[in-house]
Design a protein around this motif. Structure first.
Motif, PDB file in Angstrom:
ATOM      1  N   THR A  69      -3.433   0.267  -3.430  1.00 32.09           N
ATOM      2  CA  THR A  69      -3.109  -0.983  -2.744  1.00 32.09           C
ATOM      3  C   THR A  69      -3.095  -2.128  -3.740  1.00 32.09           C
ATOM      4  O   THR A  69      -3.995  -2.236  -4.578  1.00 32.09           O
ATOM      5  CB  THR A  69      -4.125  -1.293  -1.627  1.00 32.09           C
ATOM      6  OG1 THR A  69      -4.025  -0.299  -0.597  1.00 32.09           O
ATOM      7  CG2 THR A  69      -3.862  -2.660  -1.007  1.00 32.09           C
ATOM      8  N   SER A  71       0.840  -1.199   0.000  1.00 32.93           N
ATOM      9  CA  SER A  71       0.000   0.000   0.000  1.00 32.93           C
ATOM     10  C   SER A  71       0.872   1.244   0.000  1.00 32.93           C
ATOM     11  O   SER A  71       1.957   1.259   0.590  1.00 32.93           O
ATOM     12  CB  SER A  71      -0.904   0.039   1.238  1.00 32.93           C
ATOM     13  OG  SER A  71      -1.979  -0.859   1.145  1.00 32.93           O
ATOM     14  N   TRP A  86      -4.100  -4.505   8.748  1.00 33.21           N
ATOM     15  CA  TRP A  86      -3.907  -4.184   7.326  1.00 33.21           C
ATOM     16  C   TRP A  86      -3.696  -5.465   6.516  1.00 33.21           C
ATOM     17  O   TRP A  86      -4.282  -5.633   5.440  1.00 33.21           O
ATOM     18  CB  TRP A  86      -2.704  -3.242   7.185  1.00 33.21           C
ATOM     19  CG  TRP A  86      -2.264  -2.999   5.777  1.00 33.21           C
ATOM     20  CD1 TRP A  86      -2.754  -2.069   4.901  1.00 33.21           C
ATOM     21  CD2 TRP A  86      -1.240  -3.703   5.060  1.00 33.21           C
ATOM     22  NE1 TRP A  86      -2.096  -2.152   3.690  1.00 33.21           N
ATOM     23  CE2 TRP A  86      -1.165  -3.149   3.762  1.00 33.21           C
ATOM     24  CE3 TRP A  86      -0.374  -4.749   5.398  1.00 33.21           C
ATOM     25  CZ2 TRP A  86      -0.262  -3.601   2.802  1.00 33.21           C
ATOM     26  CZ3 TRP A  86       0.528  -5.207   4.445  1.00 33.21           C
ATOM     27  CH2 TRP A  86       0.578  -4.635   3.161  1.00 33.21           C
ATOM     28  N   ILE A 121      -5.555  -7.340   3.263  1.00 32.60           N
ATOM     29  CA  ILE A 121      -4.858  -7.831   2.068  1.00 32.60           C
ATOM     30  C   ILE A 121      -5.302  -9.261   1.764  1.00 32.60           C
ATOM     31  O   ILE A 121      -5.552  -9.626   0.600  1.00 32.60           O
ATOM     32  CB  ILE A 121      -3.324  -7.777   2.262  1.00 32.60           C
ATOM     33  CG1 ILE A 121      -2.836  -6.326   2.324  1.00 32.60           C
ATOM     34  CG2 ILE A 121      -2.607  -8.551   1.150  1.00 32.60           C
ATOM     35  CD1 ILE A 121      -3.014  -5.529   1.054  1.00 32.60           C
ATOM     36  N   LEU A 127      -8.353   0.270   3.452  1.00 29.65           N
ATOM     37  CA  LEU A 127      -7.117   0.195   2.674  1.00 29.65           C
ATOM     38  C   LEU A 127      -6.919   1.472   1.860  1.00 29.65           C
ATOM     39  O   LEU A 127      -7.881   2.031   1.332  1.00 29.65           O
ATOM     40  CB  LEU A 127      -7.158  -0.999   1.719  1.00 29.65           C
ATOM     41  CG  LEU A 127      -6.982  -2.389   2.324  1.00 29.65           C
ATOM     42  CD1 LEU A 127      -7.205  -3.455   1.257  1.00 29.65           C
ATOM     43  CD2 LEU A 127      -5.603  -2.555   2.956  1.00 29.65           C
ATOM     44  N   LYS A 183     -12.436  -5.498  -1.134  1.00 24.32           N
ATOM     45  CA  LYS A 183     -11.475  -4.487  -0.707  1.00 24.32           C
ATOM     46  C   LYS A 183     -12.024  -3.673   0.453  1.00 24.32           C
ATOM     47  O   LYS A 183     -13.067  -3.031   0.348  1.00 24.32           O
ATOM     48  CB  LYS A 183     -11.114  -3.551  -1.861  1.00 24.32           C
ATOM     49  CG  LYS A 183     -10.032  -2.537  -1.486  1.00 24.32           C
ATOM     50  CD  LYS A 183      -9.609  -1.676  -2.662  1.00 24.32           C
ATOM     51  CE  LYS A 183      -8.501  -0.709  -2.246  1.00 24.32           C
ATOM     52  NZ  LYS A 183      -8.072   0.149  -3.377  1.00 24.32           N
ATOM     53  N   THR A 241       0.490   4.501   1.559  1.00 21.04           N
ATOM     54  CA  THR A 241      -0.382   5.131   2.556  1.00 21.04           C
ATOM     55  C   THR A 241      -0.355   6.651   2.494  1.00 21.04           C
ATOM     56  O   THR A 241      -1.285   7.306   2.958  1.00 21.04           O
ATOM     57  CB  THR A 241       0.021   4.693   3.977  1.00 21.04           C
ATOM     58  OG1 THR A 241       1.322   5.227   4.290  1.00 21.04           O
ATOM     59  CG2 THR A 241       0.056   3.172   4.087  1.00 21.04           C
TER      60      THR A 241
END
Length: 226
Positions: free
Chosen positions: A163, A48, A142, A146, A159, A155, A50
């Motif tokens: 990603t 990811s 997190w 995934i 997230l 999803k 972020t």
């Protein structure tokens, strides 16, 4: 290497040739992980962008300048099988990139390559082991998202927009990853991973997720939010 110069943290755990854990946390906001620290190694990986240094700042709170001043590369004769712990810190990129393509000019590594039956003890080995556990806990919620993205194509809205989740190509390997992940993850933590989260299907339908289970069994269910 000064602590202020660190821009990437790498954590890996290997048993023999099999990787049990690989975590990369960048100051620029990139987060990547594969595995849960156990065997068989979970092959599903995620990354990811972020956009902030929150994960990096939290994990670096446990790193003192004294740690960075004590690089170590311990290797011993392997008799029964090998176990490797590595924590590495990188910084001062020479090509202007602070992410996956960075050409780091400074680094510090704490590496322990040991026999599975070793009696070796070292204060930095204790740090490396604890640091790996801390990084896993920090990224567990997190990484659960995934897993759901890779396994169920759902999803989490938690997230970051940027990603990626990469899964094994075969159904058999995917099933093995599913089993390995849920055997290794802490069952008591799972409900917290989904609390107040919403998951979006590839068709844009929003779902809630509930998890029920014990140490012996586990079930989860997506339900459409009306």
């Amino acid at each position: 290497m000064n602590k202020s110069e660190v821009e990437q943290v790498l954590i890996t755990v290997k048993s023999g040739t099999e990787e049990a854990l690989n975590i990369k946390i960048y100051k620029n906001g990139i987060l990547a992980r594969r595995g849960c620290g156990g065997l068989p190694g979970v092959k599903i990986s995620g990354m990811s962008f972020t956009g902030n240094s929150e994960y990096f700042d939290k994990v670096m709170q446990s790193v003192s300048q004294q740690i960075l001043d004590q690089p170590i590369n311990h290797e011993e004769k392997i008799i029964t099988g090998s176990l490797e712990y590595l924590v590495a810190f990188y910084g001062a990129s020479s090509n202007g990139d602070q992410g996956e393509r960075a050409a780091w000019t400074k680094s510090v590594a704490l590496r322990f390559f040991m026999d599975e039956g070793t009696s070796f003890r070292h204060n930095l080995l204790g740090f490396v082991d604890g640091f790996a556990i801390e990084a896993m806990k920090l990224t567990d919620s997190w990484y659960f998202d995934i897993m759901m993205l890779a396994l169920e194509k759902m999803k989490s809205e938690s997230l970051p927009e940027q990603t990626l989740a990469t899964a094994p190509p075969t159904e058999e390997a995917l099933t093995q990853d599913f089993q390995s992940y849920f055997e290794q993850v802490s069952k008591k933590d799972l409900p917290g991973f989904v609390k107040d989260k919403r998951y979006v299907s590839d068709k844009g339908v929003i779902h809630s997720l509930t998890i029920e289970g014990t140490d012996q069994s586990l079930s989860y269910k997506f339900e459409v939010i009306q």
